[in-house]
Design a protein around this motif. Structure first.
Motif, PDB file in Angstrom:
ATOM      1  N   LYS A  13       0.808  -1.219   0.000  1.00 21.12           N
ATOM      2  CA  LYS A  13       0.000   0.000   0.000  1.00 21.12           C
ATOM      3  C   LYS A  13       0.846   1.276   0.000  1.00 21.12           C
ATOM      4  CE  LYS A  13      -4.128  -1.909   0.327  1.00 21.12           C
ATOM      5  NZ  LYS A  13      -5.239  -1.642  -0.642  1.00 21.12           N
ATOM      6  N   GLN A  48      -6.819   4.799   7.882  1.00 20.18           N
ATOM      7  CA  GLN A  48      -7.869   3.813   7.617  1.00 20.18           C
ATOM      8  C   GLN A  48      -8.444   3.940   6.209  1.00 20.18           C
ATOM      9  OE1 GLN A  48     -10.856   3.922  10.688  1.00 20.18           O
ATOM     10  NE2 GLN A  48      -9.367   3.795  12.363  1.00 20.18           N
ATOM     11  N   ASP A  49      -8.535   5.176   5.707  1.00 14.82           N
ATOM     12  CA  ASP A  49      -9.118   5.374   4.381  1.00 14.82           C
ATOM     13  C   ASP A  49      -8.247   4.774   3.285  1.00 14.82           C
ATOM     14  OD1 ASP A  49     -11.140   6.736   5.663  1.00 14.82           O
ATOM     15  OD2 ASP A  49     -10.194   8.714   5.371  1.00 14.82           O
ATOM     16  N   HIS A  50      -6.943   4.859   3.458  1.00 15.96           N
ATOM     17  CA  HIS A  50      -6.037   4.354   2.413  1.00 15.96           C
ATOM     18  C   HIS A  50      -5.796   2.853   2.563  1.00 15.96           C
ATOM     19  CE1 HIS A  50      -2.907   4.620  -0.623  1.00 15.96           C
ATOM     20  NE2 HIS A  50      -2.098   3.917   0.186  1.00 15.96           N
ATOM     21  N   LEU A  51      -5.557   2.391   3.795  1.00 11.25           N
ATOM     22  CA  LEU A  51      -5.270   0.975   4.015  1.00 11.25           C
ATOM     23  C   LEU A  51      -6.530   0.123   4.068  1.00 11.25           C
ATOM     24  CD1 LEU A  51      -2.468   1.141   6.763  1.00 11.25           C
ATOM     25  CD2 LEU A  51      -2.177   0.737   4.319  1.00 11.25           C
ATOM     26  N   GLY A  52      -7.594   0.703   4.535  1.00 14.53           N
ATOM     27  CA  GLY A  52      -8.783  -0.108   4.800  1.00 14.53           C
ATOM     28  C   GLY A  52      -8.787  -0.557   6.255  1.00 14.53           C
ATOM     29  N   MET A  53      -9.964  -0.790   6.782  1.00 10.15           N
ATOM     30  CA  MET A  53     -10.082  -1.130   8.201  1.00 10.15           C
ATOM     31  C   MET A  53      -9.353  -2.415   8.551  1.00 10.15           C
ATOM     32  SD  MET A  53     -11.070  -0.398  11.195  1.00 10.15           S
ATOM     33  CE  MET A  53     -12.119   1.029  10.876  1.00 10.15           C
ATOM     34  N   THR A  54      -9.435  -3.420   7.715  1.00 14.53           N
ATOM     35  CA  THR A  54      -8.804  -4.710   8.018  1.00 14.53           C
ATOM     36  C   THR A  54      -7.285  -4.601   8.044  1.00 14.53           C
ATOM     37  OG1 THR A  54     -10.652  -5.872   6.963  1.00 14.53           O
ATOM     38  CG2 THR A  54      -8.610  -7.110   7.321  1.00 14.53           C
ATOM     39  N   PHE A  55      -6.701  -4.006   7.017  1.00  9.40           N
ATOM     40  CA  PHE A  55      -5.248  -3.858   6.977  1.00  9.40           C
ATOM     41  C   PHE A  55      -4.762  -2.890   8.048  1.00  9.40           C
ATOM     42  CE2 PHE A  55      -5.395  -4.995   2.222  1.00  9.40           C
ATOM     43  CZ  PHE A  55      -5.358  -6.338   2.531  1.00  9.40           C
ATOM     44  N   TRP A  56      -5.537  -1.867   8.323  1.00  6.92           N
ATOM     45  CA  TRP A  56      -5.145  -0.910   9.364  1.00  6.92           C
ATOM     46  C   TRP A  56      -5.119  -1.600  10.722  1.00  6.92           C
ATOM     47  CZ3 TRP A  56      -7.509   1.255  13.712  1.00  6.92           C
ATOM     48  CH2 TRP A  56      -6.875   2.392  14.232  1.00  6.92           C
ATOM     49  N   GLN A  57      -6.041  -2.489  10.981  1.00  6.47           N
ATOM     50  CA  GLN A  57      -6.060  -3.215  12.246  1.00  6.47           C
ATOM     51  C   GLN A  57      -4.885  -4.194  12.351  1.00  6.47           C
ATOM     52  OE1 GLN A  57      -9.937  -5.035  12.392  1.00  6.47           O
ATOM     53  NE2 GLN A  57     -10.955  -3.170  13.141  1.00  6.47           N
TER      54      GLN A  57
END
Length: 255
Positions: free
Chosen positions: A41, A116-125
Protein backbone atom coordinates in the motif's frame (compact mmCIF):
# COMPACT_ATOMS: atom_id res chain seq x y z
CA UNK A 1 14.72 -18.31 51.09
CA UNK A 2 15.53 -16.65 47.80
CA UNK A 3 17.24 -19.73 46.39
CA UNK A 4 14.32 -21.97 47.30
CA UNK A 5 11.89 -19.55 45.67
CA UNK A 6 13.93 -19.63 42.46
CA UNK A 7 14.03 -23.40 42.53
CA UNK A 8 10.26 -23.64 42.92
CA UNK A 9 9.74 -21.15 40.09
CA UNK A 10 11.86 -23.09 37.59
CA UNK A 11 9.26 -25.79 37.04
CA UNK A 12 6.29 -23.50 36.27
CA UNK A 13 8.67 -21.21 34.41
CA UNK A 14 9.23 -23.91 31.81
CA UNK A 15 5.52 -23.81 30.90
CA UNK A 16 5.16 -20.04 31.19
CA UNK A 17 8.21 -19.21 29.09
CA UNK A 18 7.25 -21.64 26.36
CA UNK A 19 3.81 -20.03 26.27
CA UNK A 20 5.52 -16.66 25.89
CA UNK A 21 7.59 -18.14 23.08
CA UNK A 22 4.43 -19.03 21.15
CA UNK A 23 3.12 -15.47 21.55
CA UNK A 24 6.50 -14.11 20.41
CA UNK A 25 6.27 -16.15 17.23
CA UNK A 26 2.73 -14.87 16.62
CA UNK A 27 3.96 -11.30 17.19
CA UNK A 28 6.72 -11.63 14.62
CA UNK A 29 4.31 -13.12 12.12
CA UNK A 30 2.01 -10.16 12.71
CA UNK A 31 4.87 -7.70 12.16
CA UNK A 32 5.81 -9.46 8.92
CA UNK A 33 2.20 -9.29 7.71
CA UNK A 34 1.98 -5.61 8.63
CA UNK A 35 5.24 -4.85 6.78
CA UNK A 36 3.96 -6.61 3.68
CA UNK A 37 0.69 -4.65 3.85
CA UNK A 38 2.49 -1.32 4.14
CA UNK A 39 4.86 -2.34 1.36
CA UNK A 40 1.97 -3.11 -0.97
CA UNK A 41 0.00 0.00 0.00
CA UNK A 42 2.99 2.34 -0.26
CA UNK A 43 2.31 5.70 -1.88
CA UNK A 44 4.16 6.41 -5.15
CA UNK A 45 3.50 10.16 -5.16
CA UNK A 46 6.95 11.00 -3.82
CA UNK A 47 10.31 10.15 -5.33
CA UNK A 48 11.55 8.70 -2.04
CA UNK A 49 9.14 5.78 -1.94
CA UNK A 50 12.05 3.39 -2.60
CA UNK A 51 13.62 4.12 0.77
CA UNK A 52 10.30 3.63 2.52
CA UNK A 53 9.97 0.28 0.78
CA UNK A 54 13.47 -0.70 1.94
CA UNK A 55 12.48 0.19 5.52
CA UNK A 56 9.48 -2.13 5.42
CA UNK A 57 11.57 -4.89 3.83
CA UNK A 58 14.24 -4.58 6.53
CA UNK A 59 11.58 -4.70 9.23
CA UNK A 60 10.19 -7.90 7.76
CA UNK A 61 13.69 -9.40 7.43
CA UNK A 62 14.64 -8.65 11.03
CA UNK A 63 11.34 -10.13 12.20
CA UNK A 64 12.03 -13.33 10.26
CA UNK A 65 15.49 -13.58 11.78
CA UNK A 66 14.17 -13.12 15.33
CA UNK A 67 11.38 -15.58 14.65
CA UNK A 68 13.94 -18.23 13.68
CA UNK A 69 15.86 -17.52 16.90
CA UNK A 70 12.72 -18.40 18.86
CA UNK A 71 12.35 -21.75 17.12
CA UNK A 72 14.28 -24.84 18.33
CA UNK A 73 16.40 -24.78 15.17
CA UNK A 74 19.95 -23.60 14.52
CA UNK A 75 20.64 -23.39 18.25
CA UNK A 76 24.38 -23.91 17.80
CA UNK A 77 24.50 -21.16 15.17
CA UNK A 78 22.93 -18.58 17.46
CA UNK A 79 25.07 -19.69 20.41
CA UNK A 80 28.22 -19.28 18.32
CA UNK A 81 27.51 -16.23 16.14
CA UNK A 82 24.68 -14.45 17.99
CA UNK A 83 25.32 -15.14 21.68
CA UNK A 84 22.86 -12.45 22.82
CA UNK A 85 20.13 -14.58 21.25
CA UNK A 86 21.61 -17.88 22.43
CA UNK A 87 20.47 -19.97 25.36
CA UNK A 88 23.24 -18.59 27.60
CA UNK A 89 21.59 -15.15 27.47
CA UNK A 90 18.26 -13.82 28.62
CA UNK A 91 15.53 -12.03 26.69
CA UNK A 92 16.89 -8.49 27.06
CA UNK A 93 18.10 -8.22 23.46
CA UNK A 94 14.91 -9.80 22.17
CA UNK A 95 12.79 -7.37 24.18
CA UNK A 96 14.69 -4.33 22.94
CA UNK A 97 14.43 -5.50 19.32
CA UNK A 98 10.69 -6.08 19.67
CA UNK A 99 10.20 -2.63 21.18
CA UNK A 100 12.02 -0.97 18.28
CA UNK A 101 10.04 -2.95 15.71
CA UNK A 102 6.73 -2.16 17.39
CA UNK A 103 7.51 1.54 17.69
CA UNK A 104 8.50 1.65 14.01
CA UNK A 105 5.31 -0.06 12.89
CA UNK A 106 3.08 2.25 14.93
CA UNK A 107 5.01 5.28 13.69
CA UNK A 108 3.89 4.55 10.15
CA UNK A 109 0.27 5.11 11.16
CA UNK A 110 1.01 8.79 11.74
CA UNK A 111 1.02 9.43 7.99
CA UNK A 112 -2.15 10.14 6.07
CA UNK A 113 -1.38 7.58 3.39
CA UNK A 114 -1.32 4.90 6.10
CA UNK A 115 -4.70 5.86 7.58
CA UNK A 116 -7.87 3.81 7.62
CA UNK A 117 -9.12 5.37 4.38
CA UNK A 118 -6.04 4.35 2.41
CA UNK A 119 -5.27 0.98 4.01
CA UNK A 120 -8.78 -0.11 4.80
CA UNK A 121 -10.08 -1.13 8.20
CA UNK A 122 -8.80 -4.71 8.02
CA UNK A 123 -5.25 -3.86 6.98
CA UNK A 124 -5.15 -0.91 9.36
CA UNK A 125 -6.06 -3.22 12.25
CA UNK A 126 -3.31 -5.64 11.25
CA UNK A 127 -0.72 -2.86 11.41
CA UNK A 128 -2.12 -1.56 14.70
CA UNK A 129 -2.21 -5.00 16.33
CA UNK A 130 1.36 -5.74 15.23
CA UNK A 131 2.71 -2.57 16.83
CA UNK A 132 0.74 -2.90 20.07
CA UNK A 133 1.49 -6.60 20.46
CA UNK A 134 5.21 -5.99 19.88
CA UNK A 135 5.33 -3.30 22.58
CA UNK A 136 3.47 -5.47 25.09
CA UNK A 137 5.56 -8.57 24.43
CA UNK A 138 8.79 -6.60 24.62
CA UNK A 139 7.88 -5.62 28.18
CA UNK A 140 6.91 -9.19 29.08
CA UNK A 141 10.17 -10.60 27.71
CA UNK A 142 12.18 -7.96 29.51
CA UNK A 143 10.52 -8.71 32.86
CA UNK A 144 10.62 -12.50 32.48
CA UNK A 145 14.35 -12.34 31.77
CA UNK A 146 14.90 -11.14 35.35
CA UNK A 147 12.10 -13.04 37.08
CA UNK A 148 13.00 -16.56 35.91
CA UNK A 149 16.79 -16.20 35.81
CA UNK A 150 18.92 -17.42 38.72
CA UNK A 151 22.06 -15.33 38.86
CA UNK A 152 23.56 -17.21 41.80
CA UNK A 153 23.60 -20.48 39.84
CA UNK A 154 24.35 -18.84 36.49
CA UNK A 155 21.06 -20.03 34.96
CA UNK A 156 19.37 -17.77 32.41
CA UNK A 157 15.70 -17.54 31.52
CA UNK A 158 16.35 -19.22 28.17
CA UNK A 159 17.89 -22.20 29.93
CA UNK A 160 14.80 -22.44 32.12
CA UNK A 161 12.68 -22.37 28.98
CA UNK A 162 14.69 -25.25 27.46
CA UNK A 163 15.49 -27.48 30.44
CA UNK A 164 12.98 -26.46 33.07
CA UNK A 165 13.75 -27.36 36.68
CA UNK A 166 16.94 -29.25 35.73
CA UNK A 167 18.54 -26.26 34.02
CA UNK A 168 21.17 -25.95 36.74
CA UNK A 169 22.21 -29.60 36.34
CA UNK A 170 23.08 -29.51 32.62
CA UNK A 171 26.72 -28.71 33.20
CA UNK A 172 26.58 -25.25 31.66
CA UNK A 173 29.42 -22.89 32.56
CA UNK A 174 27.89 -20.09 34.65
CA UNK A 175 28.48 -16.50 33.69
CA UNK A 176 29.71 -15.67 37.17
CA UNK A 177 32.60 -18.09 36.74
CA UNK A 178 33.68 -16.95 33.29
CA UNK A 179 36.13 -14.40 34.68
CA UNK A 180 37.57 -16.96 37.06
CA UNK A 181 38.00 -19.44 34.22
CA UNK A 182 39.76 -16.80 32.15
CA UNK A 183 42.19 -16.01 34.94
CA UNK A 184 42.97 -19.68 35.46
CA UNK A 185 43.63 -20.16 31.77
CA UNK A 186 45.94 -17.14 31.71
CA UNK A 187 47.90 -18.53 34.68
CA UNK A 188 48.04 -22.05 33.34
CA UNK A 189 51.81 -21.93 33.01
CA UNK A 190 52.09 -21.39 36.76
CA UNK A 191 50.66 -24.86 37.32
CA UNK A 192 53.02 -26.65 34.91
CA UNK A 193 56.33 -28.06 36.15
CA UNK A 194 59.61 -26.87 34.65
CA UNK A 195 62.31 -29.31 33.66
CA UNK A 196 65.91 -28.40 34.40
CA UNK A 197 68.91 -30.62 33.53
CA UNK A 198 70.61 -29.72 36.83
CA UNK A 199 67.67 -30.09 39.19
CA UNK A 200 65.27 -32.38 37.28
CA UNK A 201 61.54 -31.65 37.48
CA UNK A 202 60.54 -28.95 39.91
CA UNK A 203 57.19 -28.47 41.54
CA UNK A 204 55.21 -25.23 40.99
CA UNK A 205 56.07 -24.03 44.51
CA UNK A 206 59.82 -24.42 43.98
CA UNK A 207 59.71 -22.41 40.79
CA UNK A 208 59.08 -19.08 42.51
CA UNK A 209 62.72 -18.89 43.63
CA UNK A 210 64.36 -18.81 40.19
CA UNK A 211 63.59 -19.54 36.57
CA UNK A 212 67.14 -20.60 35.67
CA UNK A 213 68.84 -22.44 38.56
CA UNK A 214 72.43 -21.53 37.69
CA UNK A 215 75.21 -21.63 40.24
CA UNK A 216 77.11 -18.38 40.40
CA UNK A 217 80.37 -19.91 41.48
CA UNK A 218 80.52 -21.92 38.24
CA UNK A 219 80.33 -18.92 35.93
CA UNK A 220 81.78 -16.03 37.97
CA UNK A 221 85.32 -17.35 38.56
CA UNK A 222 86.43 -20.08 36.12
CA UNK A 223 89.22 -22.32 37.37
CA UNK A 224 92.71 -21.51 36.09
CA UNK A 225 94.05 -23.55 33.22
CA UNK A 226 97.62 -24.53 34.05
CA UNK A 227 98.31 -25.89 30.58
CA UNK A 228 97.17 -22.70 28.87
CA UNK A 229 99.13 -20.42 31.21
CA UNK A 230 102.30 -22.45 30.92
CA UNK A 231 102.41 -21.91 27.13
CA UNK A 232 103.54 -18.33 27.71
CA UNK A 233 106.32 -19.33 30.11
CA UNK A 234 107.59 -22.52 28.49
CA UNK A 235 107.04 -24.08 25.07
CA UNK A 236 106.28 -27.72 24.41
CA UNK A 237 110.02 -28.72 24.25
CA UNK A 238 110.64 -27.39 27.73
CA UNK A 239 112.96 -24.55 26.61
CA UNK A 240 112.63 -21.34 28.63
CA UNK A 241 112.17 -18.05 26.73
CA UNK A 242 115.23 -15.77 26.38
CA UNK A 243 116.00 -13.14 28.96
CA UNK A 244 114.65 -9.74 27.90
CA UNK A 245 117.71 -8.00 29.39
CA UNK A 246 119.76 -9.18 26.39
CA UNK A 247 117.27 -7.80 23.85
CA UNK A 248 118.94 -5.29 21.46
CA UNK A 249 116.32 -2.66 22.16
CA UNK A 250 117.36 -2.55 25.80
CA UNK A 251 121.07 -1.97 25.16
CA UNK A 252 122.66 1.22 26.33
CA UNK A 253 123.22 2.84 22.97
CA UNK A 254 119.51 2.73 22.14
CA UNK A 255 118.27 4.08 25.42
Amino acid sequence: MKASWRARLAGPGYVILNGIRVINIITFLDIIAASVVMLVKISLTSGFFFFEAVTHAVTAGVSIFLLISELPWLCSYFDRDWPLLGHNSGFITLGIAMFMLGAGVLGNLNRKDMGQDHLGMTFWQIVLSAGVLALVMSTINFVSSFVFADGEKGVTARQIRIYGAVAGQKGEIPRTGSHRTFRLSMKREDTLPIYSPQAGRKSPTDRNSTRFPLKIEKISSPPPNDAASSRYSRDESGIAPPDLAHHPALKGEYI
